[in-house]
Structures are given as C-alpha cells and as structure tokens.
Design an enzyme around this catalytic site. Structure first.
Site, PDB file in Angstrom:
ATOM      1  CB  ALA A  49      -0.912   0.009   1.242  1.00  0.00           C
ATOM      2  CB  THR A  51       5.416   2.847  -3.618  1.00  0.00           C
ATOM      3  OG1 THR A  51       5.501   1.435  -3.842  1.00  0.00           O
ATOM      4  CG2 THR A  51       6.348   3.227  -2.480  1.00  0.00           C
ATOM      5  CE1 TYR A 236       6.879  -6.328 -16.755  1.00  0.00           C
ATOM      6  CE2 TYR A 236       5.015  -7.499 -17.699  1.00  0.00           C
ATOM      7  CZ  TYR A 236       5.583  -6.813 -16.656  1.00  0.00           C
ATOM      8  OH  TYR A 236       4.883  -6.633 -15.491  1.00  0.00           O
TER       9      TYR A 236
END
Length: 399
Positions: A49, A51, A236
C-alpha cells in the site's frame, strides 16, 4: 536535515518527507475533484500500500468512497539523521490527511508474505472493522520467503529461449544504447520468479482472510498485471516476469472458487506502463515509456497511477449497473488507452527513429525523469528543497 536525491542506477537512496506529503496531497486532490465513486468500497485492505498503484488504490478508496483502509507494506522507518524509505513517508502523509478528513486508516509494516503479518492483519480487521469488502493485492518484491517451507526465492528478469537485444536508455544521462540480456539458464529461474511474483501469495491471503471470517458478502479482490507492446514481449510478457504474471492471472478462477459461497469475485487489472520503482529496473521499458508519454500527452490521454486507479474504481470495479467489463481472457483493461492502435503505431515509428541525439526532441524523457524523482518525493512543485526538513516522521498508527 537538508535532503537531496542520491541515485544509484534505478534506485534513489534518499527520500523527502515534505515532497512525499505534497505528492500524496496532489493525488488526494485529484480523486476528490472527480467526485464520489458511487457504490464504492467501504472497508478496504491494500497489500502493498505504500507506493505506486497500491498507494493510489488506497487513496482512491479512501477519498473516492470514504472507505476505511488498512495498508500492509514493508518499509524502513526513520531515525535521527537516518531517512526512511519513500513508502514510509508516503504512508505517513496518507494517514495524516486521512485522519484529518475523519477517515479510518491504519497500517502494518512487515513482510506481507509471512503468516505472522497475515495473522496480525486479520486481528486488526476483526478488532476495528469486522469485515472488509475489497482486497487490493499490489505487492512488488524481488524476493520471497515461503511461509510454509521457509525456502527463500529470488526473481530474475530474463528472456526465455534466446538472448534479447534492443534499445534502452540511461534516463539520467539520456544516452540511448543497445542492451543484450542472456536467457534463463534453467527452468528453475522461471519457477523462482513465479514463486515470488505469481499468484500463490494472493491465494494464501484470500484463504486466510476467508477462514478467519473477515470477508464480507460480495467481497471483491483485485491484483495488478501488465502486458505491453510486442517490442517489450521478449523481456517482459514472454520472459520470466511474464510467466509470473500468467500465474497471477491463472489464480483468478482459484480465488473465485474460494469466494463462491460469499458471492465474491476476483479480478486481475492490466494497467498502463508507468514510472515505478519496479519498471525503472527493466531494460527497454524506460525508453518505451518516455516515447509513450510523448504520444499520450500529445493526444491528451496520459494518466499517472492516481488517474489509472481512480478510473479503475469508478469505471470498472464499481459501475452503476454492477457490471465489470472484461477482455476475452477475463481481465480488466485500464491499459486500453496505451494499447490503442493509433498510440502504438506512433510509438513504433518513434522507436525506429530514437537515438541519443533525437531523444530530447521525440520523447518525453524529462517527464520520465520527473516522475522517477517524484517517486521519492523530489521535484514536487511547491517544495523548498533547500530548506531543512525533519527526517523523523512517524506513521500515526504504527507505534
């Protein structure tokens, strides 16, 4: 203490408390400017919670629908002459402003992968909220110690099958160069990355919350993913990280089965490419983002994490008719503007032109740098960075 940025590669080693405060304030003001999120959540747990998307999710829930929030994260606390991490200062800023607005907000600092922190969180929910109606899973960590076996896993950022070579940029210097990344050496690299970044821990959280009776009827849970364009696929989506994201997305039906008797539901939201501590570490991605920003800003459709999360809550998770729009694989897509054909066509054209010399003119590399430093509380408008700043800032709910 006078605090200035000290950078090592893709990490800033310092963080500015006042900059973090103003950054959080700007996000809160944006959410409030968009009006109430109708039918929004009222009691929310955000895992990861402090960043990025997790912080913006917490702000959207609290200031968009008046939700009580519990945030879980792993950050370093400050001491005299020793700075905290950016996420600590972000959370201190959030809690202060939430409390001033009359909102419930408490936080837990520790290893969210551990059974101990899960139990601590459940105890706090039972004590203060009774039950929760939304669980946001937004953890980003390079390592995980498995709570059942004690085995420590580290994720790797590698292509699969063959080496990957493409352009990248040092966003500090603006030098564009080629980067080559060797492929995985064994299947173990994939399994280790899945163990850290896949869906197992999300499932563990939902199982434990369900067993403890702290999930409300109709509970929702959402985790975050990314797909991106084909040019980033080898490193990715088709690489080790992508295998972990596939595992995360495959966990949705498993969690749906866990939540079935509560009429609950789980989602994966595919979000836009943005400057985060995680994305800054991925070769090729910073260059892609700097070109993407140029195109999307010119079209007036650029979003940061707070715009993304406010739109996710207001236009996807909590619609007037209760229906959630999904793609053919059952995912929420708030990367829809990024992946528009016209946007991707222009980015691809710029990619073919980009070099160290052309970068300043055809990209938004300055916007990338600004967003990077703002992650750590620097280059935030309205902050006097020459003034001394108190580095010891406490999070009200953490003693």
């Amino acid at each position: 203490m006078n605090i200035q940025p000290r950078v090592r590669g893709f990490i800033c080693l310092t963080a500015h408390p006042e900059g973090a405060y103003q950054n959080v304030k700007h996000q809160i003001e944006y959410v409030k400017s968009k009006g109430e999120i109708k039918n929004g959540p009222k009691k929310v747990l955000v895992i990861g919670a402090s960043t990025g998307f997790g912080l913006s999710s917490r702000i959207s829930a609290a200031f968009g629908s008046g939700a009580a929030t519990i945030g879980v994260f792993f950050e370093k606390a400050p001491a005299e002459k020793k700075l905290a991490t950016a996420g600590w200062y972000n959370t201190a800023a959030f809690e202060k402003q939430a409390h001033e607005a009359g909102l419930y907000a408490k936080s837990i600092n520790g290893d969210a992968f551990s059974d101990e922190i899960k139990k601590h969180t459940i105890d706090l929910i039972k004590q203060d909220l009774g039950q929760i109606d939304l669980v946001v899973y937004s953890l980003a960590s390079p390592r995980r110690t498995h709570p059942k076996t004690g085995v420590a896993y580290s994720s790797v950022l590698k292509p699969i099958g063959q080496a990957f070579t493409n352009k990248t940029v040092d966003f500090h210097t603006g030098v564009v160069s080629d980067v080559s990344i060797n492929p995985i050496e064994s299947e173990e690299d994939i399994q280790n990355t899945i163990a850290v970044m896949g869906g197992e821990d999300w499932k563990f959280w939902m199982e434990d919350l369900k067993a403890a009776g702290v999930l409300a009827e109709g509970v929702k849970t959402v985790a975050y993913s990314y797909i991106g364009p084909e040019l980033t696929f080898p490193i990715y989506r088709n690489g080790t990280i992508g295998q972990a994201k596939n595992d995360l997305e495959a966990t949705v039906p498993v969690i749906n089965d866990i939540l079935k008797d509560l009429n609950g539901v789980s989602y994966v939201s595919v979000n836009k490419a943005l400057v985060t501590q995680s994305s800054s570490a991925i070769p090729v991605v910073p260059l892609y983002i700097s070109l993407l920003y140029k195109v999307m800003k010119a079209k007036g459709i650029h979003e940061g994490t707070i715009e993304q999360m406010q739109r996710l809550f207001a236009e996807r998770l909590y619609t007037d008719n209760g229906e959630v729009a999904l793609d053919e694989k059952g995912r929420i897509r708030v990367d829809d503007w990024e992946m528009r054909d016209d946007v991707q066509k222009e980015v691809a054209e710029l990619w073919n032109q980009v070099s160290t010399e052309s970068l300043p003119n055809i990209s938004d590399i300055e916007g990338y740098r600004t967003d990077f430093f703002q992650l750590f509380g620097f280059e935030v408008p309205g902050v006097d960075y020459e003034a001394d700043c108190n580095e010891v800032v406490n999070i009200p709910s953490i003693s």
